[in-house]
Each structure stands twice: as C-alpha cells, then as structure tokens.
Design an enzyme around this catalytic site. Structure first.
Site, PDB file in Angstrom:
ATOM      1  CD  GLU A  41      40.095  -4.972 -26.304  1.00 29.79           C
ATOM      2  OE1 GLU A  41      39.737  -4.060 -27.064  1.00 29.79           O
ATOM      3  OE2 GLU A  41      39.445  -5.328 -25.332  1.00 29.79           O
TER       4      GLU A  41
ATOM      5  CB  ALA B 252      37.354   3.779 -31.587  1.00 33.47           C
ATOM      6  CG  MET B 253      42.097   0.176 -28.193  1.00 34.16           C
ATOM      7  SD  MET B 253      41.099  -1.274 -27.721  1.00 34.16           S
ATOM      8  CE  MET B 253      41.550  -1.427 -25.997  1.00 34.16           C
TER       9      MET B 253
ATOM     10  CG  ASN C 202      44.617   2.741 -26.570  1.00 39.03           C
ATOM     11  OD1 ASN C 202      44.668   1.536 -26.378  1.00 39.03           O
ATOM     12  ND2 ASN C 202      44.560   3.262 -27.784  1.00 39.03           N
TER      13      ASN C 202
ATOM     14  CD  GLU D 147      36.132   3.150 -28.263  1.00 37.83           C
ATOM     15  OE1 GLU D 147      36.785   2.612 -27.349  1.00 37.83           O
ATOM     16  OE2 GLU D 147      35.508   2.487 -29.122  1.00 37.83           O
TER      17      GLU D 147
ATOM     18  CG  HIS E 273      35.480   1.078 -23.292  1.00 44.90           C
ATOM     19  ND1 HIS E 273      35.025  -0.053 -22.663  1.00 44.90           N
ATOM     20  CD2 HIS E 273      35.286   0.868 -24.618  1.00 44.90           C
ATOM     21  CE1 HIS E 273      34.584  -0.899 -23.585  1.00 44.90           C
ATOM     22  NE2 HIS E 273      34.715  -0.368 -24.768  1.00 44.90           N
TER      23      HIS E 273
ATOM     24  CD  GLU F  95      34.290  -3.682 -25.837  1.00 45.85           C
ATOM     25  OE1 GLU F  95      33.507  -2.786 -26.189  1.00 45.85           O
ATOM     26  OE2 GLU F  95      35.516  -3.503 -25.752  1.00 45.85           O
TER      27      GLU F  95
END
Ligand SMILES: [Zn+2]
Length: 853
Positions: free
Chosen positions: A131, A275-276, A278, A309, A312, A331
């Site tokens: 990202e 963190a992400m 995915n 996360e 998300h 976000e």
C-alpha cells in the site's frame, strides 16, 4: 523515473476503458537464500477487457528487467515498450491476454518483496507490503484500487519454507530443492491488498467457528506466525483470544460473514508501519512480539491494531475506496472500530482514554500544520497518497465518526454500515455512498454535517465563559468557539468540585449541541460556580478544550485529583495543547507532570506524559532554563521510580523515563549499576530491551564506549540487538560518530529500512546539539536529490528524521524558510514534509518565548 508516479486522471482514464477478469501470478523466490541474488522471477498473466479497442494503455511494473511481454500473442519489445515503471500496451483488443515475464528486485526498504536474513540463525524471510502502490514491484499490475480482480498465485520457494497468501493453498508439489505452492483464487480484491509471506516461519494455529443467522456454520482457520528465533516470546494464545473476540463482535455488528476464508496474522521483520490488512493474510510489525517486559499499554495497543486490521476485512477489503481521496473511508472506520470493538468485546476497557490521549493528540497536531486538509482529501497522485496516511485520515476521521455516532445514535450508525456492506460488497465507493445509507437509516440530512466535518479542515477551540453574581452563582454560561469555521458539536459539559476528601468529582453533566461562535447554556445559570468546568467531557467531539481562569487554577493545584480517568486524560490533553500553543509556559506544564504524573493510574496516559514532558523540555523550554528543567525531570523520575510498586508497569515506565532524562553523574552511575547488576531497584527486571535503553542513555552522554556496546551485541546477537547497537553507536557524542551515521544513510542506499531508522534516531539526539548543527546546510542542499533518488519510504524517513529539529533557533528557521522560498516547484510531497517540520520549529520558538515570559 518516468511513469513512476501515477495521477488520479491516468487511473480514471484507465478505469474508464478497462475491466480485469483475472490475474495469474507466478513468483519463483528460490534465489532468496543466496545473498548474491538480487532478483526473483515474476510471471504475470492478466486477462482483461477493453471498451475502447484500438486504443493504448499501460500496465505498471517497477522492475530491473522485463524478459518478455506478449499482448494477445504478439510480442512487445521490452526495449521500447518498458521504461522501468510502465509497459505500454499499444493496441488493445476487446478481449485481452497480457503475459509479462520479469526479473523483480528483492527489497531492503520494506516496499515490494522485502528480504531479511536473521542474524540469530542465518534464516531468510520474505514478505510483501504494497500500500498504496508497490504490488508493481513484484508483478505486472494495473496498480489502482478500483480495478479489482480475482488473483491466482503460485509461488516456488525453497523446500523447507512455508508460504502464506490471501487465499489457502490448493496444492504443494515437490520439485527437488524447491516446492511449488499453488493457491486458490482470491475473491475480487484490489492489487495493493495481495500478499505473500514466505520463509521458515514459526506458526501456531487455532480455529474460529460461528453459527450464522441462516443456520449454517462459518469456519475460519486461524494462524499466527513469527520468525523462528522469536518463537519463545510468541504469545499466540493472547493474539487468538483477541482475534476471536473481534470476529464475534464484527459478525454481530456487521451482519456480513467474513468473506476471505482463513485468517492468518504474520508478524514480520523490518516492517515500515504498524500492520496491513491484506485479506486473510494480515502482516504486523514484529515489535508486537514482546521479547522483554512491556506495560499493559503495549498489550492494549497490539489488541487495538489486531482489531483495526480485522475491521478492514469489511471496510477496505470487501468494500474499497475508488481512489485515495477516500482513503479515510477505510482508515477512519478501522481506527474508530478498533477502539469501539476493544471496549465492547475485550478486556481493554480503557480504549477511549487511550483514544482521547494518543490518537487525538496526533490529530490535533496534524490539523494545525499549514498542510492540513479535509478528511476527504484531494489526492492528485501516488506521492500525495503516500503522505496521506496521517493524523487526519486516521485519528481525526475516527474522532469525527465518534462524533457522528453521538449525533445519529449507535443503532442508526450500524444499520447504515450493514446496508453499506450489502450494497457495495466487492465494489468501490466514494463519500456519497456512505452518506446515502446513513441518511436513510438515521433519517437525518447529513449534507451540512459532512460539509463541516469531512470537507472542512482545521480544529476548533471551545472555551467556557462564565459571569457570576456576588454570591458566586453563575448568571450566564456560554461556550465560545474559535477557529476559521465554527462547526456544530454535540458535547457534554462537566462541572467538578472537591468532595469531602478533596478529590475532584463531577457534580453536574449536561449534553447539548453547540453551534456558531457563542452558545449560551441557560441550564447552568443559577448553579454555584464550580472549581472546574470541563468542556467536551466524555470526549464526544473533536476540539481543543480551553479553560476559564478559575478552572485553570484548580488544575494547577489538583489535576491529579480528578478521580475519573477519562476526565483526567482530557485535562492532561488540554494542558498539553496549551503548552504547544504557547499559552502555558513549558515550565508550568513540567511542574504539573512532576507533581501529578506519579499518581496517574492509567499506564498509557503516564507513558504519554513521559513522552510529552521529554519533548517539552527538549524543544519547548526556554534554552536558558533547560538545564534546570532537565535536572528537575531526572530527579522526579528517580523519585517516582523508587516510589513505584515493585514489578509494576509504572515502575518500568519510570525506569525508562529515568534513562531518557538522566542528567547527573549519580544518575548515570545508577544506570551503569543496573546494567552491571551492582545496583538494584526492588522488583525491576533489567531485561534485554531495558538494557539497550540504559546503554543508549550512557552512549549519548559519552559514558559508554563502542567496545562495551559491541560486547552487548555479542550477548544479544539478534535483529533487535543490531538495531539498538546501531542507534547507540550513532548516538555517541563525537564528531566521528555523527559523520559515520550521516554517511551510512546519505552516501549509500545499502542499509535496510530498520537500520536507516536506527542511524537517524541515534544521530539526532537532543543532548549535544553542537555536534549536529553543522549538518543543517548540507541537509537542505541534499533534499531534492534524496527525494528523486530514494524510494519514497526511505526518502520520507531521511527528510523527516534528519531535519534539524533540535536546532531550535531563528537561524535554522530562516534556513528552512529559505529552502521553501527557493524551491517552489520541488515535489509537492517533499514540500509538504519540509513545511511540517518548519511549522514544528516555528511552534517550538513560540513556546520558548512563552516559557521565557
Ligand atoms: Zn488501517
């Protein structure tokens, strides 16, 4: 590099003529274990349609070499079609198949496919992070969030490795020293959300099961991974507990079954962010694997990130913003939901205090920069997008959603959210799509609300204005609103007085809407004037709180005696804002910290106070008074350390604060004694991370040498140890140490992101400003070169980290001014960073002037 940036217009044009049916990606990473191998083989097959056959477009790819590219069976010449960032697709058909075979680079910067070798055991680890737009460093892609497609990945990796991806694997085939992992196709997702994590990772597994409303059972296999050498410290049970609590909560509230099959959470080395999200394969920075004692605030923080996360998976992954203008759509929601779910579903019940105390401080700071922007932003290109992961998009957006829940009510809010998922599943949205459903479920017109809160930048201050009669009764109470554009606020007002034992307790609370510049509150007329008026009590809205004179006096004498934790956190936040705004002398703020921090029960609040007090001393205090302030802080730290309960989080926090503030010979002797084991504080375990903090204090003060620092690494030969050692060596107060740190970052791009960070942090220490003052001129001279030559992640760290933040004087401010004036056409994202640093410096000078009196 031409084409490296991507504009909103280009993305829009491409989306207008393309729709993608599928990606097939094959990565061969068997070369990763060979340190001499710089690249891996990447083969991508994209099947897509065009509504404008005969026209041209491009596919994104940041790679050292393209071996071959064929469009609809016709070879494209890489020599002319590929410019290092894009491959031109000259003539589209209605139905298209593009095949690209490329050599892509292993990353050292955390962008693309990052490679890390563990010093503890020599094992190699890989993970991806994209990202906003780094999938193109790993495979050929239409790199924009609104061209979603199912992805089918195959990864060839060393035989001893495991490979994790968004989807579950369908088949593993042995091929000699390698194994081929073929994964199931993903749901339609955006390119930046695809992920691969590969290496000899340690894994723990669990399972989540839930009965759905239709009577079926949802099964979600759970996995949590970290490097093998961190396995002894990995508390996967706690991670799974929070994970299951979160899955329960989001299923209750969102009423849309988790759409991505399994749920892996991978803790990975040298990760650039927290963190992400995915889908099905969340990546976290591995600092969340705690190898030394940390406070409860760290566990709370990690749980918050896990839940952020997870939110998300719905906000961002299932429904994705069309372009980065609406990054807040995911976000702000994830940030809000992180805290909201934490309170409702986990043992971390003080999440709103942390939110008021930390997240909002981030938002207030960002919102007062000259570069601030509305929550719905104007994102022209990818560089803009990269800088927009900021305090506005996350923390202010989340604050505004908290205000929205107070405004429309929880039920209407979640009813809207449920509709939003059903209506837009696997699609892309803009602001209006969300407002539509919320207006439907709340029955309110949100146009004005959205205009004031989402589409207008800046923070308002609210100040109480009281007139009283001779008996001390309130004759008029008004709330005065400052700021460029007054907003409608839903707020609570709390009135506080001393109780029988002297504690400050709330005696009245009213909730009301505040509009315009002055709102009279007739309900409070006739009441006795309280010791303390707390506007925005319970933290419903987003504003800076100010005080009347009497309330401010009360805080000076009794801030720590406010019994309610959230009210106290709001008071701390308010006096911090007064200090930053040059309305309260820094020494007065530090006096409050010295007097009341010792009785602060909230560990997260206490740790913020430590950070803020240190920053206040280093940049907001009058330089002439700074030595005296430093002595006071160090003495206070030592006093509270000795008074803290043995083995408590508070004791650890004060020990760390002492390390950061140590000032006199005797204090340094204590630090050294703690390291040597010749001094003891009852209950304080001097574990590895604390040891490095003590070494850093000694190194920066010139009381430890390179030899003994290197000896500490021999005892802790780990990734973390290497980063700490690097920071300590760069912190040594010698011209040679500073020159070496500067050169390691500026003269070479060999260092990985984590060591760049460590070098910069060690270089820029507040103690010996004389050693770094000579770099100011060089810094400004290098900015444009750094920006054009380094990856944006590293460039951002260098620009922000080497800015002469501790040279708080008019000369440095003038140098920053001169650069800004002299470089009007520098990259806007670079100018934004420098403008923000410049603004911090100007603010420091104003605060210093206030402190001088
Ligand atoms: Zn997020």
């Amino acid at each position: 590099m031409p084409g490296k940036n991507l504009s909103r217009e280009e993305a829009q044009q491409r989306a207008d003529i393309l729709s993608v049916d599928s990606y097939r990606v094959h990565l061969d990473v068997t070369s990763a274990v060979d340190p001499a191998a710089a690249t891996f083989r990447s083969t991508t097959t994209i099947t897509f349609r065009s509504s404008a056959p005969g026209t041209a477009t491009f596919v994104d790819l940041l790679a050292p070499a393209v071996r071959s590219a064929t469009l609809n069976g016709r070879a494209l010449d890489p020599g002319t079609a590929f410019d290092g960032a894009r491959i031109t697709l000259d003539t589209l058909a209605e139905q298209n198949v593009l095949v690209v075979e490329a050599d892509c680079a292993y990353s050292r910067t955390g962008e693309g496919l990052h490679r890390f070798v563990d010093p503890a055991d020599g094992e190699t680890y890989l993970y991806t992070h994209y990202e906003p737009a780094d999938a193109r460093r790993v495979f050929a892609t239409f790199e924009q969030p609104d061209l979603k497609a199912p992805f089918s990945f195959t990864v060839t990796a060393p035989a001893a490795w495991d490979v994790y991806h968004n989807a579950a694997h369908e088949e593993i085939t042995d091929q000699g020293a390698a194994r081929v992992w073929r994964f199931a196709p993903t749901e339609p997702i955006s390119t930046y959300l695809t992920a691969v994590v590969a290496g000899p990772y340690h894994v723990e597994r669990d399972h989540y099961r839930r009965r759905l409303a239709d009577g079926s059972t949802l099964e979600i296999p759970l996995a949590a991974t970290c490097r093998r050498s961190l396995a002894p410290y990995f508390d996967a049970d706690e991670i799974f507990t929070v994970t299951k609590q979160g899955l329960d909560f989001f299923h209750e509230e969102f009423d849309f079954p988790y759409p991505f099959g399994k749920y892996d959470q991978c803790f990975v080395p040298e990760y650039n962010i927290g963190a992400m999200e995915n889908p099905g394969c969340v990546t976290f920075r591995e600092d969340f694997v705690f190898r030394s004692k940390v406070t409860e605030a760290a566990y709370e923080g990690r749980a918050n990130v896990i839940l952020h996360e997870m939110a998300h998976m719905w906000f961002g992954d299932l429904v994705t913003m069309k372009w980065w203008d609406d990054l807040w759509l995911k976000e702000s929601f994830a940030d809000f939901m992180g805290s909201f779910s934490q309170i409702e579903a986990t043992r971390y019940r003080s999440a709103w205090i942390t939110f008021a105390n930390k997240r909002k401080a981030w938002a207030y700071r960002q919102d007062q920069f000259p570069t601030t922007h509305p929550i719905t932003a104007d994102i022209r290109d990818l560089e803009d997008a990269k800088l927009n992961f900021d305090g506005i998009t996350y923390a202010k957006g989340a604050s505004v959603l908290k205000q929205l829940v107070a405004y429309v009510g929880r039920d209407a809010f979640f009813a809207g959210v449920r509709q939003y998922f059903k209506r837009h599943a696997y699609g892309n949205t803009v602001l209006g799509d969300l407002l539509d459903v919320l207006e439907q479920t709340s029955g309110r017109d949100l146009t004005a609300w959205s205009g004031a809160w989402l589409q207008t930048a800046g923070v308002n201050s609210l100040t109480p204005q009281l007139t009283c009669d001779a008996e001390g009764r309130i004759t008029e109470f008004a709330v005065v609103q400052d700021g460029a554009t007054p907003r409608p606020h839903r707020i609570a007002i709390g009135l506080y007085d001393r109780d029988a034992v002297g504690a400050l307790v709330r005696t009245h609370r009213i909730e009301l809407d505040v509009h315009g510049t002055r709102t009279v509150v007739p309900e409070l007329a006739g009441l006795p004037r309280p010791a303390l008026v707390l506007l925005n009590d319970d933290d419903l809205t987003y504003c800076k709180i100010r005080f009347d004179d009497r309330s401010l006096e009360t805080l000076r004498d009794g801030l720590g005696e406010i019994t309610d934790g959230l009210a106290r956190a709001l008071a701390w936040s308010a006096v911090w804002n007064l200090t930053r705004d040059g309305l309260m002398p820094t020494r007065d703020y530090l006096a409050l910290v010295l007097r009341f921090a010792g009785q602060e029960s909230g560990i997260g609040v206490l740790q913020s106070l430590h950070q803020q007090a240190k920053l206040a001393l280093d940049v907001y205090a009058d330089p002439a008074w700074r030595p005296e302030g430093a002595q006071l802080l160090a003495e206070g730290a030592l006093r509270e350390l000795r008074a803290a309960a043995p083995g408590s989080d508070h004791q650890l926090a004060w020990a760390r604060f002492l390390a950061q503030t140590a000032h006199e010979e005797e204090q340094f002797r204590l630090l050294r004694g703690l390291l040597a084991g010749t001094a003891r504080i009852d209950g304080l375990e001097v574990d590895q991370d604390l040891r490095w903090l003590l070494w850093l204090a000694l190194a920066a003060a010139g009381k430890a040498g390179a030899e003994e620092l290197n000896a500490e690494l021999a005892a802790d030969n780990t990734a973390s140890g290497k980063q700490h050692l690097t920071e300590c060596l760069a912190a040594l107060p010698t011209a040679g140490a500073k020159a070496a740190a500067w050169s390691a970052v500026i003269d070479s791009d060999e260092l990985p992101n984590a060591l760049v960070e460590a070098q910069i942090s060690g270089f820029n220490q507040p103690g010996r400003r004389d050693l770094t003052v000579g770099y100011t001129e060089r810094y400004f001279a290098l900015l444009e070169e750094i920006w054009s030559q380094r990856s944006i992640e590293i460039a951002m760290r260098i620009v922000g980290g080497f800015f002469p933040r501790y040279q708080t004087d008019e000369r440095t401010l003038a140098a920053a001014d001169a650069w800004l004036t002299g470089h009007p056409s520098a990259a806007p994202a670079l100018r934004r960073l420098v403008l923000e640093c410049h603004d911090d410096l100007a603010r420091a000078l104003r605060a210093q002037a206030c402190d001088r009196g």
